[in-house]
Write a protein that holds these residues in place. Structure first.
Motif, PDB file in Angstrom:
ATOM      1  N   LEU A 299      11.019  31.554 -22.943  1.00 18.29           N
ATOM      2  CA  LEU A 299      10.519  32.648 -23.879  1.00 18.29           C
ATOM      3  C   LEU A 299       9.169  31.988 -24.280  1.00 18.29           C
ATOM      4  O   LEU A 299       8.220  32.894 -24.556  1.00 18.29           O
ATOM      5  CB  LEU A 299      11.492  32.825 -25.261  1.00 18.29           C
ATOM      6  N   SER A 300       8.997  30.657 -24.435  1.00 26.77           N
ATOM      7  CA  SER A 300       7.708  30.194 -25.092  1.00 26.77           C
ATOM      8  C   SER A 300       6.801  30.638 -23.841  1.00 26.77           C
ATOM      9  O   SER A 300       5.523  31.182 -24.195  1.00 26.77           O
ATOM     10  CB  SER A 300       7.733  28.650 -24.999  1.00 26.77           C
ATOM     11  N   PHE A 301       6.889  30.373 -22.495  1.00 25.99           N
ATOM     12  CA  PHE A 301       6.098  30.992 -21.706  1.00 25.99           C
ATOM     13  C   PHE A 301       5.756  32.250 -21.443  1.00 25.99           C
ATOM     14  O   PHE A 301       4.373  32.752 -21.312  1.00 25.99           O
ATOM     15  CB  PHE A 301       6.449  30.314 -20.137  1.00 25.99           C
ATOM     16  N   ARG A 302       6.708  33.098 -21.871  1.00 23.70           N
ATOM     17  CA  ARG A 302       6.502  34.564 -21.849  1.00 23.70           C
ATOM     18  C   ARG A 302       5.613  34.925 -23.158  1.00 23.70           C
ATOM     19  O   ARG A 302       4.722  35.815 -23.044  1.00 23.70           O
ATOM     20  CB  ARG A 302       7.824  35.169 -21.786  1.00 23.70           C
ATOM     21  N   ARG A 303       5.822  34.148 -24.216  1.00 26.06           N
ATOM     22  CA  ARG A 303       4.831  34.453 -25.397  1.00 26.06           C
ATOM     23  C   ARG A 303       3.417  34.166 -25.306  1.00 26.06           C
ATOM     24  O   ARG A 303       2.548  34.791 -25.354  1.00 26.06           O
ATOM     25  CB  ARG A 303       5.455  33.749 -26.626  1.00 26.06           C
ATOM     26  N   ASP A 304       3.275  33.055 -24.209  1.00 30.05           N
ATOM     27  CA  ASP A 304       2.039  32.489 -24.044  1.00 30.05           C
ATOM     28  C   ASP A 304       1.257  33.742 -23.228  1.00 30.05           C
ATOM     29  O   ASP A 304       0.220  34.113 -23.244  1.00 30.05           O
ATOM     30  CB  ASP A 304       2.047  31.033 -23.498  1.00 30.05           C
ATOM     31  N   ARG A 305       2.082  34.131 -22.008  1.00 25.69           N
ATOM     32  CA  ARG A 305       1.590  35.161 -21.371  1.00 25.69           C
ATOM     33  C   ARG A 305       1.153  36.265 -21.878  1.00 25.69           C
ATOM     34  O   ARG A 305       0.025  37.012 -21.604  1.00 25.69           O
ATOM     35  CB  ARG A 305       2.510  35.221 -20.103  1.00 25.69           C
ATOM     36  N   LEU A 306       1.860  36.819 -22.989  1.00 22.72           N
ATOM     37  CA  LEU A 306       1.478  38.045 -23.763  1.00 22.72           C
ATOM     38  C   LEU A 306       0.402  37.865 -24.639  1.00 22.72           C
ATOM     39  O   LEU A 306      -0.500  38.608 -24.777  1.00 22.72           O
ATOM     40  CB  LEU A 306       2.790  38.687 -24.540  1.00 22.72           C
ATOM     41  N   GLN A 307       0.106  36.517 -25.214  1.00 23.98           N
ATOM     42  CA  GLN A 307      -0.908  36.288 -26.081  1.00 23.98           C
ATOM     43  C   GLN A 307      -2.237  36.224 -25.031  1.00 23.98           C
ATOM     44  O   GLN A 307      -3.344  36.678 -25.625  1.00 23.98           O
ATOM     45  CB  GLN A 307      -0.595  35.019 -26.540  1.00 23.98           C
ATOM     46  N   ARG A 308      -2.210  35.717 -23.880  1.00 22.20           N
ATOM     47  CA  ARG A 308      -3.492  35.906 -23.160  1.00 22.20           C
ATOM     48  C   ARG A 308      -3.752  37.271 -22.886  1.00 22.20           C
ATOM     49  O   ARG A 308      -4.766  37.368 -22.478  1.00 22.20           O
ATOM     50  CB  ARG A 308      -3.076  34.990 -21.789  1.00 22.20           C
ATOM     51  N   GLN A 309      -2.696  38.098 -22.281  1.00 21.46           N
ATOM     52  CA  GLN A 309      -3.187  39.596 -22.257  1.00 21.46           C
ATOM     53  C   GLN A 309      -3.763  40.169 -23.262  1.00 21.46           C
ATOM     54  O   GLN A 309      -4.873  40.889 -23.180  1.00 21.46           O
ATOM     55  CB  GLN A 309      -1.718  40.208 -21.797  1.00 21.46           C
ATOM     56  N   VAL A 310      -3.131  39.803 -24.637  1.00 19.02           N
ATOM     57  CA  VAL A 310      -3.846  40.121 -25.796  1.00 19.02           C
ATOM     58  C   VAL A 310      -5.360  39.990 -25.972  1.00 19.02           C
ATOM     59  O   VAL A 310      -6.327  40.652 -26.252  1.00 19.02           O
ATOM     60  CB  VAL A 310      -3.061  39.871 -27.256  1.00 19.02           C
ATOM     61  N   ARG A 311      -5.496  38.563 -25.635  1.00 15.88           N
ATOM     62  CA  ARG A 311      -6.953  37.928 -25.712  1.00 15.88           C
ATOM     63  C   ARG A 311      -7.829  38.545 -24.793  1.00 15.88           C
ATOM     64  O   ARG A 311      -9.058  38.870 -25.079  1.00 15.88           O
ATOM     65  CB  ARG A 311      -6.679  36.372 -25.621  1.00 15.88           C
ATOM     66  N   PHE A 312      -7.567  38.669 -23.348  1.00 18.96           N
ATOM     67  CA  PHE A 312      -8.128  39.391 -22.518  1.00 18.96           C
ATOM     68  C   PHE A 312      -8.398  40.822 -22.836  1.00 18.96           C
ATOM     69  O   PHE A 312      -9.695  41.253 -22.839  1.00 18.96           O
ATOM     70  CB  PHE A 312      -7.431  39.365 -20.941  1.00 18.96           C
ATOM     71  N   LYS A 313      -7.486  41.813 -23.308  1.00 19.10           N
ATOM     72  CA  LYS A 313      -7.818  43.045 -23.957  1.00 19.10           C
ATOM     73  C   LYS A 313      -8.820  42.930 -24.952  1.00 19.10           C
ATOM     74  O   LYS A 313      -9.769  44.008 -25.088  1.00 19.10           O
ATOM     75  CB  LYS A 313      -6.548  43.862 -24.262  1.00 19.10           C
ATOM     76  N   GLU A 314      -8.814  42.244 -25.757  1.00 19.34           N
ATOM     77  CA  GLU A 314      -9.617  41.946 -26.733  1.00 19.34           C
ATOM     78  C   GLU A 314     -10.969  41.696 -26.632  1.00 19.34           C
ATOM     79  O   GLU A 314     -12.066  42.050 -26.844  1.00 19.34           O
ATOM     80  CB  GLU A 314      -9.530  41.001 -28.214  1.00 19.34           C
ATOM     81  N   GLN A 315     -11.186  40.901 -25.426  1.00 16.28           N
ATOM     82  CA  GLN A 315     -12.453  40.484 -24.922  1.00 16.28           C
ATOM     83  C   GLN A 315     -13.073  41.595 -24.416  1.00 16.28           C
ATOM     84  O   GLN A 315     -14.348  41.908 -24.288  1.00 16.28           O
ATOM     85  CB  GLN A 315     -12.426  39.055 -23.968  1.00 16.28           C
ATOM     86  N   LEU A 316     -12.393  42.253 -23.398  1.00 16.86           N
ATOM     87  CA  LEU A 316     -12.770  43.681 -22.576  1.00 16.86           C
ATOM     88  C   LEU A 316     -13.364  44.547 -23.866  1.00 16.86           C
ATOM     89  O   LEU A 316     -14.005  45.279 -23.646  1.00 16.86           O
ATOM     90  CB  LEU A 316     -11.493  43.934 -21.692  1.00 16.86           C
ATOM     91  N   TYR A 317     -12.141  44.872 -24.845  1.00 13.83           N
ATOM     92  CA  TYR A 317     -12.902  45.758 -25.917  1.00 13.83           C
ATOM     93  C   TYR A 317     -14.096  45.514 -26.461  1.00 13.83           C
ATOM     94  O   TYR A 317     -14.892  46.209 -26.742  1.00 13.83           O
ATOM     95  CB  TYR A 317     -11.460  46.251 -26.776  1.00 13.83           C
ATOM     96  N   GLY A 318     -14.240  44.128 -26.765  1.00 13.58           N
ATOM     97  CA  GLY A 318     -15.491  43.614 -27.467  1.00 13.58           C
ATOM     98  C   GLY A 318     -16.597  43.825 -26.451  1.00 13.58           C
ATOM     99  O   GLY A 318     -17.798  44.370 -27.123  1.00 13.58           O
ATOM    100  N   GLN A 319     -16.610  43.697 -25.281  1.00 17.40           N
ATOM    101  CA  GLN A 319     -17.837  44.055 -24.447  1.00 17.40           C
ATOM    102  C   GLN A 319     -17.845  45.460 -24.259  1.00 17.40           C
ATOM    103  O   GLN A 319     -18.923  45.722 -24.227  1.00 17.40           O
ATOM    104  CB  GLN A 319     -17.382  43.209 -22.921  1.00 17.40           C
TER     105      GLN A 319
END
Length: 416
Positions: A299-319
């Protein structure tokens, strides 16, 4: 009497016409023939000179106004980076965003394009020859005067016939290609087409690619011709203004399309970011107690994966937000892409026709025509003096009748 001896004068004091004895003909014989046939020479040469002089005096004056413009290459405004870092998942090349692909070398073609000429044709000018202020389209399509009709159907008859045939073909193409509603720029009316053809002969552009401004960003000389110096300058200024508008339209159209694309990608990125945040929130809500207790490493690994996806989408949205701001600023800027270095002014002297040159050429042509007439008369006189020559001349005269010409054509076609 020997053939080489000079001819004796006739009883009335006049000499017989000089015959050409083939290889014995000398330049002195040619001079003697010109002197004896001076009446024919003067009539032919004088007629040609009179026609050339009449044309030189009656031909309307043409004035050419020129201006010099600087074809500037468009650059990025201050404060806006020319490129952005590559963004994974974004199907655009940020380094080429906003570029129109319109190089300064294309400006001469744009100046004489149909869109620019049609815009100029719809402008209003003052025409001194009619004393009215009207559009160029109405001026070209007004009824011609008696003098113009006489010139069109006498001196300019071949050109008048060719223009009429060209107009018929254009009308046929327009009728065959007309289907549904079409833009007036794509299908100009018959009156507008006449104005477009007239303007095409009145405007030209030449580039100067040397010096400090050489290469892509160089100087361009715009020349316009009209029957009045002020009208020539007004036409020149109108062409420059509509060229500037056309270039800006092309650049704005490209930027608007890019702005629409960025907005669509920004909306998609926003929806993807919202879905990623919702997935992370739901996962944390369901597994908060387990993750807090330090158990279930999966579950910790899955949580980290979801957080990475959120950070990537935030970066894409900001750019994409930065790209949207950049495109909006590019659209709003008002940077001229064409600068007039030398304003068009009414020319003090006409550029055409060169009346002195026409008169000199008519004198030379008249002399050549007179000499040719004397030569052919001498040839005919020489042929008449010989038995074989008289037979050949009779055969030529008999073969040039309408009946003999028709008979020759029928024989060539295999019909008797």
């Amino acid at each position: 009497m020997d053939d080489s001896s000079p001819p004796e004068p006739t009883g009335d004091g006049h000499y017989e016409r000089l015959s050409l004895p083939g290889s014995e003909f000398s330049p002195l014989d040619a001079l003697v023939a010109l002197v004896r046939e001076r009446g024919l020479f003067v009539l032919v040469a004088g007629g040609v000179v009179l026609l050339g002089t009449a044309y030189a005096l009656a031909a309307p004056s043409r004035y050419t106004a020129t201006s010099t413009v600087v074809r500037e290459a468009q650059s990025e405004p201050e404060g806006i980076p020319s490129t952005l870092p590559s963004i994974p998942g974004l199907n655009i090349d940020p380094g080429n965003a906003g570029r129109t692909g319109l190089a300064p070398s294309a400006y001469p073609n744009l100046l004489t394009s149909r869109e620019v000429r049609l815009a100029v044709a719809r402008d209003t000018f003052y025409f001194p020859e009619t004393g009215r202020r009207t559009t160029f389209v109405k001026h070209v399509n007004q009824s011609p005067g008696a003098v113009e009709l006489l010139i069109d159907y006498t001196v300019r008859l071949p050109w008048t016939l060719m223009e009429g045939l060209g107009r018929l073909f254009r009308d046929a193409d327009r009728r065959l290609g007309a289907s549904g509603a079409r833009s007036p720029l794509l299908a100009p009316s018959e009156e507008e087409q006449r104005a477009l053809d007239a303007l095409e002969k009145k405007v030209s552009a030449s580039t100067q690619g040397t010096g400090a401004l050489g290469g892509e960003s160089g100087l361009m000389v715009v020349s316009t011709t009209a029957a009045d110096p002020t009208l020539a300058a007004r036409l020149n200024a109108s062409f420059i203004e509509h060229l500037r508008r056309r270039v800006r339209e092309i650049r704005t159209q490209n930027t608007m399309e890019h702005l629409k694309f960025v907005r669509q990608r920004l909306a998609e990125a926003g929806r993807e970011l919202e879905r990623a945040e919702d997935s992370l929130a739901q996962f944390l809500e369901r597994n908060r107690s387990v993750i807090a207790g330090g158990g279930a490493p999966t579950l910790s690994f899955r949580r980290d994966r979801l957080q990475r996806q959120v950070r990537f989408k935030e970066q894409l949205y900001g750019q994409l937000q930065k790209k949207l701001t950049q495109t909006r600023l590019r659209l709003q800027r008002q940077q001229p892409v064409i600068t007039v270095a030398e304003q068009p002014t009414p020319p003090p002297e006409p550029s055409a026709p060169n009346r002195s040159l026409i008169i000199v050429l008519s004198v030379l042509l008249g002399g050549a025509a007179g000499a040719a007439a004397v030569y052919f008369r001498s040839v005919l006189a020489s042929a008449e003096a010989q038995e074989s020559g008289r037979e050949k001349l009779e055969e030529i005269r008999g073969s040039l009748t309408a009946e003999e010409i028709v008979q020759g054509v029928r024989e060539e076609l295999g019909r008797t």
